[in-house]
Design an enzyme around this catalytic site. Structure first.
Site, PDB file in Angstrom:
ATOM      1  CB  ALA A   1      -1.492  -2.180  -4.993  1.00  0.00           C
TER       2      ALA A   1
ATOM      3  CG  HIS B   1      10.683 -32.914  16.111  1.00  0.00           C
ATOM      4  ND1 HIS B   1      10.478 -31.762  16.832  1.00  0.00           N
ATOM      5  CD2 HIS B   1       9.705 -33.768  16.492  1.00  0.00           C
ATOM      6  CE1 HIS B   1       9.421 -31.909  17.605  1.00  0.00           C
ATOM      7  NE2 HIS B   1       8.938 -33.126  17.426  1.00  0.00           N
TER       8      HIS B   1
ATOM      9  CD  GLU C   1      -4.949 -10.319   8.619  1.00  0.00           C
ATOM     10  OE1 GLU C   1      -5.030  -9.565   9.594  1.00  0.00           O
ATOM     11  OE2 GLU C   1      -5.703 -11.299   8.446  1.00  0.00           O
TER      12      GLU C   1
HETATM   13  C1  LIG Z   1      -1.564 -16.762   1.562  1.00  0.00           C
HETATM   14  C2  LIG Z   1      -1.859 -15.301   1.469  1.00  0.00           C
HETATM   15  C3  LIG Z   1      -3.114 -14.839   1.814  1.00  0.00           C
HETATM   16  C4  LIG Z   1      -3.439 -13.486   1.672  1.00  0.00           C
HETATM   17  N1  LIG Z   1      -4.716 -13.063   1.941  1.00  0.00           N
HETATM   18  C5  LIG Z   1      -5.088 -11.786   1.608  1.00  0.00           C
HETATM   19  C6  LIG Z   1      -6.459 -11.373   1.697  1.00  0.00           C
HETATM   20  O1  LIG Z   1      -7.342 -12.130   2.129  1.00  0.00           O
HETATM   21  N2  LIG Z   1      -6.778 -10.131   1.269  1.00  0.00           N
HETATM   22  C7  LIG Z   1      -5.850  -9.254   0.790  1.00  0.00           C
HETATM   23  O2  LIG Z   1      -6.220  -8.136   0.423  1.00  0.00           O
HETATM   24  N3  LIG Z   1      -4.533  -9.615   0.718  1.00  0.00           N
HETATM   25  C8  LIG Z   1      -4.136 -10.854   1.112  1.00  0.00           C
HETATM   26  N4  LIG Z   1      -2.823 -11.251   1.010  1.00  0.00           N
HETATM   27  C9  LIG Z   1      -1.847 -10.286   0.522  1.00  0.00           C
HETATM   28  C10 LIG Z   1      -0.833  -9.857   1.579  1.00  0.00           C
HETATM   29  O3  LIG Z   1      -1.405  -8.993   2.489  1.00  0.00           O
HETATM   30  C11 LIG Z   1       0.371  -9.271   0.820  1.00  0.00           C
HETATM   31  O4  LIG Z   1       1.040 -10.361   0.214  1.00  0.00           O
HETATM   32  C12 LIG Z   1       1.303  -8.502   1.724  1.00  0.00           C
HETATM   33  O5  LIG Z   1       0.702  -7.315   2.175  1.00  0.00           O
HETATM   34  C13 LIG Z   1       2.621  -8.134   1.002  1.00  0.00           C
HETATM   35  O6  LIG Z   1       2.399  -7.614  -0.265  1.00  0.00           O
HETATM   36  P1  LIG Z   1       3.179  -8.226  -1.515  1.00  0.00           P
HETATM   37  O7  LIG Z   1       3.013  -9.688  -1.480  1.00  0.00           O
HETATM   38  O8  LIG Z   1       2.737  -7.512  -2.724  1.00  0.00           O
HETATM   39  O9  LIG Z   1       4.701  -7.924  -1.224  1.00  0.00           O
HETATM   40  P2  LIG Z   1       5.473  -6.527  -1.544  1.00  0.00           P
HETATM   41  O10 LIG Z   1       4.675  -5.382  -1.029  1.00  0.00           O
HETATM   42  O11 LIG Z   1       5.877  -6.506  -2.976  1.00  0.00           O
HETATM   43  O12 LIG Z   1       6.745  -6.710  -0.633  1.00  0.00           O
HETATM   44  C14 LIG Z   1       7.923  -7.402  -1.021  1.00  0.00           C
HETATM   45  C15 LIG Z   1       8.980  -7.157   0.049  1.00  0.00           C
HETATM   46  O13 LIG Z   1       9.297  -5.748   0.113  1.00  0.00           O
HETATM   47  C16 LIG Z   1       9.129  -5.276   1.423  1.00  0.00           C
HETATM   48  N5  LIG Z   1       8.679  -3.889   1.398  1.00  0.00           N
HETATM   49  C17 LIG Z   1       7.658  -3.353   0.674  1.00  0.00           C
HETATM   50  N6  LIG Z   1       7.547  -2.047   0.938  1.00  0.00           N
HETATM   51  C18 LIG Z   1       8.496  -1.746   1.857  1.00  0.00           C
HETATM   52  C19 LIG Z   1       8.893  -0.551   2.534  1.00  0.00           C
HETATM   53  N7  LIG Z   1       8.263   0.607   2.338  1.00  0.00           N
HETATM   54  N8  LIG Z   1       9.922  -0.621   3.397  1.00  0.00           N
HETATM   55  C20 LIG Z   1      10.571  -1.784   3.613  1.00  0.00           C
HETATM   56  N9  LIG Z   1      10.249  -2.949   3.007  1.00  0.00           N
HETATM   57  C21 LIG Z   1       9.222  -2.925   2.152  1.00  0.00           C
HETATM   58  C22 LIG Z   1       8.082  -6.198   2.032  1.00  0.00           C
HETATM   59  O14 LIG Z   1       8.104  -6.162   3.439  1.00  0.00           O
HETATM   60  C23 LIG Z   1       8.512  -7.528   1.463  1.00  0.00           C
HETATM   61  O15 LIG Z   1       9.588  -8.027   2.203  1.00  0.00           O
HETATM   62  C24 LIG Z   1      -2.461 -12.588   1.210  1.00  0.00           C
HETATM   63  C25 LIG Z   1      -1.177 -13.034   0.916  1.00  0.00           C
HETATM   64  C26 LIG Z   1      -0.872 -14.374   1.025  1.00  0.00           C
HETATM   65  C27 LIG Z   1       0.512 -14.820   0.659  1.00  0.00           C
END
Ligand SMILES: Cc1cc2nc3c(=O)[nH]c(=O)nc-3n(C[C@H](O)[C@H](O)[C@H](O)COP(=O)(O)OP(=O)(O)OC[C@H]3O[C@@H](n4cnc5c(N)ncnc54)[C@H](O)[C@@H]3O)c2cc1C
Length: 387
Positions: A130, A343, A368
């Site tokens: 999720a 650069h 976020e």
């Molecule tokens: C370094 C880092 C720090 C983080 N810190 C926190 C934190 O402190 N707390 C926390 O809770 N989370 C945190 N996160 C999680 C972050 O918020 C999620 O990675 C982000 O919300 C995306 O979720 P996912 O990585 O599961 O990607 P996915 O949801 O699997 O998305 C994969 C791709 O599909 C696209 N996509 C998904 N759904 C749709 C849709 N309906 N329509 C179009 N495109 C879509 C996305 O935009 C993306 O391009 C962090 C992430 C990172 C990398």
């Protein structure tokens, strides 16, 4: 339109600018290499009040409005991004659930420790299954007598390895889920069943760690539901309110980083000589600099306007905040790309900060709420406005 920045905000931003120049920038490469911020620097950040920028004064913070926080973030983002991230969860996602929806007792108990930086706070929403679809979380909380029992696994949690307290989102009613079935809890690191898992290996943002949090029959007192009993099942709304605010401050980080990249690029273009003249004299380079400056100007104006709107009206400004996050974070990625280009080979080398910025700003389009999710938020609001 009044574009005057309040004097106290200007002074705070100026203090932070000097702190960045004198204390943070000189160690930014060292922190990158060692993947760790020295404790004495964290202590200086505490002394400046940086952990409590957004927390109301009555709970020990500086009580800056969103615009004030954005101005500070802009300055802090002109150096290694890990410094801003170190204070970011205390000011933003780690504390705002309590600030916005917490009970008076919860605010008194937790906010002073978060504002002073004595405690580090984090926000645990994302799970392996999720991410963008946050409503699909599986972490479960069940009421047993006078406490909740939480089971589940969160990942990618910023400052998760060092946090003393986490805002944890869990399903309390599987039928209702986001519509009344997700609850936000304040979970202390010392509660039984709270474990820090793997520290994830990232592309950038070295000096700041992102970790797994694992809850195995984690015992959480009943009174630690954010907002108390009346808020059981309302946690998804709390999460969305917290993220709304964070979208504006993320815009500020993008603007600050972009400004630094422009400053470095102009200086480099003026001193790098090829074909017998500084590359700044070539129109191709001038056009890139002009595009960078123009995009930063546009991004900064929308950021300040949306922050001002939120501060003066108190409204969530959901659409504007999503626009700011989308535009500013995409802008800084374009700017970083041009900075590398200006650069040349130096832009690709680790001795120089451009390469680090290029990697670090890439994250801004993902966490976020990804750029795609911001577009969904904007479009939904827009379509509603035309109903
Ligand atoms: C370094 C880092 C720090 C983080 N810190 C926190 C934190 O402190 N707390 C926390 O809770 N989370 C945190 N996160 C999680 C972050 O918020 C999620 O990675 C982000 O919300 C995306 O979720 P996912 O990585 O599961 O990607 P996915 O949801 O699997 O998305 C994969 C791709 O599909 C696209 N996509 C998904 N759904 C749709 C849709 N309906 N329509 C179009 N495109 C879509 C996305 O935009 C993306 O391009 C962090 C992430 C990172 C990398």
């Amino acid at each position: 339109m009044d574009f005057t920045i309040p004097e106290n905000y200007r002074m705070m931003a100026e203090t932070v600018r000097k702190f960045v120049e004198r204390e943070l920038e000189p160690i930014s490469q060292k922190v990158e290499e060692e993947d760790k911020i020295p404790e004495e620097v964290v202590q200086k950040m505490r002394e400046l009040g940086l952990f409590g920028l957004s927390i109301p004064e009555e709970y020990g913070g500086l009580g800056l409005g969103v615009l004030g926080e954005c101005l500070v973030y802009e300055e802090l983002s002109k150096t290694n991004a890990c410094f801003r991230t170190r204070i970011g969860t205390n000011n933003g996602i780690g504390s705002q659930g309590i600030v916005i929806d917490g009970t008076e007792e919860q605010k008194r108990k937790y906010l002073p420790k978060i504002a002073s930086g004595e405690w580090t706070a984090c926000f645990a929403l994302t799970e392996p299954e999720a991410g963008s679809d946050a409503a699909a979380i599986r972490t479960r909380a069940e009421l047993k007598g006078d406490h909740w029992v939480i089971n589940g696994r969160k990942h990618f949690i910023t400052n998760g390895d060092i946090a003393d307290v986490a805002t944890v989102f869990a399903v309390t009613d599987p039928e209702k889920r986001a519509r009344g079935g997700i609850t936000a809890f304040i979970v202390e690191r010392t509660f039984p069943g709270y474990h820090v898992g793997t520290i994830e290996k990232k592309m950038g943002l070295r000096g700041s760690h992102t970790a797994e949090l694992i809850f195995e029959d984690c015992i959480v007192p009943k009174e630690n539901v954010i907002g108390g009993d009346a808020m059981i099942g309302q946690g998804f709304k709390t999460a969305m309110k917290v993220l709304d605010r964070g979208r504006l401050t993320m815009g500020a980080c993008a603007v600050g980083a972009a400004q630094k990249l422009l400053d470095l690029s102009v200086r480099y273009a003026k001193q790098r000589v090829q074909f017998g003249r500084p590359i700044a004299e070539f129109q191709a380079i001038q056009f890139m600099l002009a595009d960078m400056a123009t995009q930063i100007y546009a991004a900064r104006q929308m950021l300040y306007h949306a922050a001002w709107l939120r501060d003066t009206t108190g409204a969530p400004v959901t659409k504007e905040a999503a626009m700011v996050k989308l535009f500013c974070t995409e802008m800084v990625n374009r700017v970083a790309d041009m900075a590398v280009q200006i650069h040349g080979g130096m832009g690709y080398m680790k001795d120089y900060p451009i390469e680090r910025f290029y990697r670090d700003v890439r994250l801004m389009r993902i966490y976020e709420g990804t750029s795609e999710i911001q577009r969904l938020v904007i479009a939904r609001q827009l379509l509603r406005e035309y109903e």
